[in-house]
Write an enzyme that holds these catalytic residues in place. Structure first.
Site, PDB file in Angstrom:
ATOM      1  N   TYR A 141       0.670  -1.232  -0.048  1.00 11.54           N
ATOM      2  CA  TYR A 141       0.091   0.212   0.122  1.00 11.54           C
ATOM      3  C   TYR A 141       0.855   1.178  -0.130  1.00 11.54           C
ATOM      4  O   TYR A 141       0.388   2.479  -0.037  1.00 11.54           O
ATOM      5  CB  TYR A 141      -1.002  -0.207   1.193  1.00 11.54           C
ATOM      6  N   PHE A 175     -10.494  -4.095  11.186  1.00 13.11           N
ATOM      7  CA  PHE A 175     -11.908  -3.994  10.472  1.00 13.11           C
ATOM      8  C   PHE A 175     -11.689  -4.621   8.948  1.00 13.11           C
ATOM      9  O   PHE A 175     -12.476  -4.207   8.183  1.00 13.11           O
ATOM     10  CB  PHE A 175     -12.188  -2.340  10.379  1.00 13.11           C
TER      11      PHE A 175
END
Length: 412
Positions: free
Chosen positions: A123, A412
């Site tokens: 990322y 999450f």
């Protein structure tokens, strides 16, 4: 057949989740976990790539409010459910998903995007910087030793049903959000996540248990959720306590909970993961080596709207600095920005400027430093931040620094 990217429809959710399970190794989640994430998924924020009837790529986002240094929680897109089918790698699917998603986040007015990464190297090329780390402990409770403050004995401990204590625990959590950057303010539905306890995930341990620490007036000042796994050898009992959550409003409550966990009968090991890297428990131990501490990356931060993001947080010192920012993936952030702060609680300005730059860095480094846990001086030591005006680096690093380490308490 051409690939198609589109916003997920409600009746396509199961196909997307089946795709994710395959992308992450093929082991299905429990029915409880699947149903929870079905209820939490914001379908309108979920992108899927289709090859005919097959879902081969996905990226979704949750609408979070994230605690930041010295200010109210900031709207943030919690990036999740990112995966590409192994049959469709190296076709630009991930880049296309990230491009569309960040454009949508910007259009929706969220200045930040955040994520946790199964593979951290992926990322950075999209401008995400590692802004928070987490601590894992594997404590030999027989030999580590634990010293607690005198006020610890004023707390009363009660073992309670985790579901019945949820309201009290959530009130503790809500008070902690303002104290430590990186914590999501719990949105409706997310309070169910800490209670997720499918038997298939226990690996021989007990069901999830909960102990609360109460002040003399009956107010709950802290809680711990944990499991116990019995074990024996020729020398006797050597069970393990695994801590899922431990949150407390003051040192006495925290110490009381740790002491309770250390003293559970028939156990000699305490394991606690996903702790803040500056967890005070390290200072309660007589021999911290017996905790075998280790760290890993946790929260990755991406500044989507750079000036809005820098204005949204507080700063620990006055600062007047011109940043030369490189951002190839979100070019609207690139260029020179003048950041002026008036110190703790003071006004913040961030505007474009043609003035000479004082520091040069990329959006990834700004993301890493954003929550105050990664020093700009440290990034400069790795050659990732360049000082163009003498003194600017130390001044900026001090202003960005936080008083406590940022921490993401759950995934999450």
């Amino acid at each position: 057949m051409a690939l198609e990217m589109r916003v997920l429809q409600s009746d396509e959710w199961d196909a997307l989740y089946d795709h994710l399970e395959l992308a992450f190794g093929g082991v299905p989640d429990s029915s409880e976990a699947r149903e929870l994430y079905r209820s939490l998924t914001e379908v309108e924020r979920s992108l899927a790539v289709w090859d005919g009837q097959a879902c081969v790529g996905s990226a979704s986002a949750f609408s979070f409010r994230l605690s930041v240094p010295g200010a109210d929680p900031v709207p943030a897109a919690g990036v999740t459910m990112v995966g590409v089918a192994p049959t469709h790698r190296r076709r630009g699917i991930l880049s296309s998903l990230m491009r569309r998603q960040l454009d949508d986040v910007r259009a929706g007015g969220e200045p930040l995007a955040v994520l946790t990464a199964s593979e951290p190297a992926i990322y950075g090329r999209f401008g995400y910087g590692i802004a928070a780390h987490e601590l894992s402990l594997d404590i030999d409770t027989d030999r580590a030793g634990l010293t607690v403050p005198p006020a610890t004995d004023t707390l009363r401990l009660r073992i309670v049903d985790p579901a019945k204590a949820l309201g009290d625990c959530e009130r503790v959590y809500a008070q902690l959000v303002a104290r430590r950057p990186g914590m999501p303010a719990r949105q409706p539905g997310w309070e169910r996540l800490p209670l997720l306890d499918p038997e298939s995930d226990r690996e021989g341990a007990s069901r999830l248990m909960c102990v609360v620490a109460e002040r003399p007036d009956g107010e709950v000042a802290g809680y711990a959720r944990y499991r116990v796994k019995p074990d024996w050898d020729a020398a006797g009992a050597r069970g393990t306590v695994t801590v899922r959550d431990l949150d407390a409003l003051d040192p006495a409550a925290a110490a009381a909970l740790w002491r309770y966990l250390f003293g559970i009968d028939l156990t000699s090991t305490l394991r606690a993961g996903r702790r803040p890297v500056d967890d005070p428990v390290l200072h309660l131990l007589g021999d911290a080596r017996r905790a075998r501490p280790s760290t890993a990356d946790s929260l990755h931060v991406r500044l989507v709207d750079l000036p809005a993001a820098l204005r949204a947080r507080g700063y620990g010192a006055t600062l007047d600095v011109v940043l030369e920012v490189e951002d190839a993936f979100c070019p609207w952030n690139a260029g020179r920005w003048r950041l002026v702060t008036a110190g703790p609680g003071g006004a913040v300005s961030c505007v474009r400027t043609a003035d000479p730059a004082d520091l040069a860095l990329s959006a990834r480094e700004l993301g890493a430093a954003y929550l105050g846990g990664v020093a700009l001086t440290s990034l400069a030591g790795a050659g990732l931040v360049r000082e163009l005006r003498p003194g600017a680096l130390v001044a900026a690093s001090r202003a960005f620094a936080g008083d406590v380490a940022p921490w993401l308490p759950h995934g999450f």
